[in-house]
Design a protein around this motif. Sequence first.
Motif, mmCIF file in Angstrom:
data_model
loop_
_atom_site.group_PDB
_atom_site.id
_atom_site.type_symbol
_atom_site.label_atom_id
_atom_site.label_comp_id
_atom_site.label_asym_id
_atom_site.label_seq_id
_atom_site.Cartn_x
_atom_site.Cartn_y
_atom_site.Cartn_z
ATOM 1 N N ARG A 1 0.859 -1.185 0.000
ATOM 2 C CA ARG A 1 0.000 0.000 0.000
ATOM 3 C C ARG A 1 0.892 1.230 0.000
ATOM 4 O O ARG A 1 1.674 1.441 0.916
ATOM 5 C CB ARG A 1 -0.925 -0.002 1.213
ATOM 6 C CG ARG A 1 -1.920 1.127 1.176
ATOM 7 C CD ARG A 1 -3.021 1.020 2.184
ATOM 8 N NE ARG A 1 -2.570 0.531 3.468
ATOM 9 C CZ ARG A 1 -3.363 -0.014 4.376
ATOM 10 N NH1 ARG A 1 -4.640 -0.167 4.135
ATOM 11 N NH2 ARG A 1 -2.885 -0.417 5.528
ATOM 12 N N PHE A 2 0.770 2.036 -1.079
ATOM 13 C CA PHE A 2 1.566 3.247 -1.236
ATOM 14 C C PHE A 2 0.980 4.385 -0.405
ATOM 15 O O PHE A 2 -0.211 4.367 -0.063
ATOM 16 C CB PHE A 2 1.628 3.655 -2.707
ATOM 17 C CG PHE A 2 2.374 2.683 -3.576
ATOM 18 C CD1 PHE A 2 3.758 2.583 -3.497
ATOM 19 C CD2 PHE A 2 1.707 1.874 -4.479
ATOM 20 C CE1 PHE A 2 4.452 1.702 -4.298
ATOM 21 C CE2 PHE A 2 2.394 0.986 -5.290
ATOM 22 C CZ PHE A 2 3.773 0.901 -5.193
ATOM 23 N N PRO A 3 1.790 5.404 -0.092
ATOM 24 C CA PRO A 3 1.306 6.534 0.715
ATOM 25 C C PRO A 3 0.087 7.242 0.134
ATOM 26 O O PRO A 3 -0.729 7.782 0.874
ATOM 27 C CB PRO A 3 2.510 7.475 0.776
ATOM 28 C CG PRO A 3 3.689 6.588 0.592
ATOM 29 C CD PRO A 3 3.218 5.514 -0.364
ATOM 30 N N LYS B 1 -2.712 0.610 -4.190
ATOM 31 C CA LYS B 1 -2.127 -0.621 -3.696
ATOM 32 C C LYS B 1 -1.916 -1.611 -4.831
ATOM 33 O O LYS B 1 -2.524 -1.515 -5.893
ATOM 34 C CB LYS B 1 -2.992 -1.245 -2.601
ATOM 35 C CG LYS B 1 -4.326 -1.759 -3.077
ATOM 36 C CD LYS B 1 -5.103 -2.360 -1.922
ATOM 37 C CE LYS B 1 -6.423 -2.918 -2.434
ATOM 38 N NZ LYS B 1 -7.155 -3.596 -1.379
ATOM 39 N N ALA B 2 -1.028 -2.544 -4.568
ATOM 40 C CA ALA B 2 -0.753 -3.650 -5.481
ATOM 41 C C ALA B 2 -0.830 -4.921 -4.655
ATOM 42 O O ALA B 2 -0.415 -4.951 -3.500
ATOM 43 C CB ALA B 2 0.633 -3.497 -6.095
ATOM 44 N N THR B 3 -1.382 -5.971 -5.237
ATOM 45 C CA THR B 3 -1.546 -7.210 -4.501
ATOM 46 C C THR B 3 -1.289 -8.417 -5.388
ATOM 47 O O THR B 3 -1.526 -8.361 -6.594
ATOM 48 C CB THR B 3 -2.965 -7.291 -3.889
ATOM 49 O OG1 THR B 3 -3.130 -8.572 -3.291
ATOM 50 C CG2 THR B 3 -4.042 -7.062 -4.916
ATOM 51 N N THR B 4 -0.820 -9.493 -4.789
ATOM 52 C CA THR B 4 -0.613 -10.728 -5.528
ATOM 53 C C THR B 4 -1.946 -11.399 -5.856
ATOM 54 O O THR B 4 -1.987 -12.338 -6.631
ATOM 55 C CB THR B 4 0.282 -11.713 -4.753
ATOM 56 O OG1 THR B 4 -0.286 -11.940 -3.464
ATOM 57 C CG2 THR B 4 1.691 -11.192 -4.630
ATOM 58 N N ILE C 1 1.587 -3.049 -9.657
ATOM 59 C CA ILE C 1 1.584 -4.504 -9.796
ATOM 60 C C ILE C 1 2.530 -5.102 -8.763
ATOM 61 O O ILE C 1 3.643 -4.617 -8.580
ATOM 62 C CB ILE C 1 2.036 -4.932 -11.206
ATOM 63 C CG1 ILE C 1 1.024 -4.460 -12.252
ATOM 64 C CG2 ILE C 1 2.204 -6.444 -11.287
ATOM 65 C CD1 ILE C 1 1.440 -4.763 -13.666
ATOM 66 N N LEU C 2 2.091 -6.164 -8.117
ATOM 67 C CA LEU C 2 2.923 -6.959 -7.223
ATOM 68 C C LEU C 2 2.760 -8.404 -7.659
ATOM 69 O O LEU C 2 1.645 -8.923 -7.690
ATOM 70 C CB LEU C 2 2.482 -6.785 -5.765
ATOM 71 C CG LEU C 2 3.300 -7.552 -4.732
ATOM 72 C CD1 LEU C 2 4.744 -7.036 -4.695
ATOM 73 C CD2 LEU C 2 2.659 -7.440 -3.351
ATOM 74 N N LEU D 1 7.718 -5.621 -7.770
ATOM 75 C CA LEU D 1 6.803 -4.499 -7.562
ATOM 76 C C LEU D 1 7.041 -3.437 -8.625
ATOM 77 O O LEU D 1 8.169 -3.050 -8.887
ATOM 78 C CB LEU D 1 7.037 -3.889 -6.172
ATOM 79 C CG LEU D 1 6.243 -2.620 -5.831
ATOM 80 C CD1 LEU D 1 4.745 -2.910 -5.792
ATOM 81 C CD2 LEU D 1 6.716 -2.060 -4.495
ATOM 82 N N TRP D 2 5.939 -2.965 -9.243
ATOM 83 C CA TRP D 2 6.006 -1.860 -10.192
ATOM 84 C C TRP D 2 4.834 -0.934 -9.929
ATOM 85 O O TRP D 2 3.725 -1.431 -9.706
ATOM 86 C CB TRP D 2 5.946 -2.357 -11.634
ATOM 87 C CG TRP D 2 6.155 -1.232 -12.604
ATOM 88 C CD1 TRP D 2 7.324 -0.849 -13.158
ATOM 89 C CD2 TRP D 2 5.161 -0.331 -13.092
ATOM 90 N NE1 TRP D 2 7.124 0.235 -13.962
ATOM 91 C CE2 TRP D 2 5.796 0.588 -13.936
ATOM 92 C CE3 TRP D 2 3.798 -0.179 -12.887
ATOM 93 C CZ2 TRP D 2 5.123 1.599 -14.577
ATOM 94 C CZ3 TRP D 2 3.121 0.836 -13.520
ATOM 95 C CH2 TRP D 2 3.797 1.714 -14.369
#
Length: 135
Positions: free
Chosen positions: A39-41, A45-48, A67-68, A91-92
């Motif tokens: 979760r970015f500030p 968010k990116a999740t698998t 992307i995660l 992570l991108w």
Amino acid sequence: MASRGDGVDKSTWWDRHELMFGHHHRSRAGQSPGDEVVRFPDGSKATTVDDRADFDEWPPPRPEGPILRRNGGGGGSGDDRFVSSSWSLWLWPLPPPEPFEFAVEWPLYEVPLTFTELDGAAIAAAAGRAQPYWP
């Protein structure tokens, strides 16, 4: 690392082992050993859980949104009571140079939702030192 613990029979243990460390982490009708989330500030968010498809072209198209992804792993060992292995995450885009959250939850192994704050500045600095692998 996972431990069989009391109350888990051998068949269930080996099913979990295959799901967690086998070649296909999501090989069984939507089952997953667990999920990881960044979760970015800014709240994105990116999740698998997204399980986005691989790209067949090189270089791949620029992804939309964070992307995660789980990448290859290895180094596994164990028996019918204990197993240890690892895999990497990709992570991108790179996180901003400020703290952000990494969360993991693995219900299959009774790991509750757990948050850890990561230093985005350290990751950005490391990325700045990266060199192309192919000339």
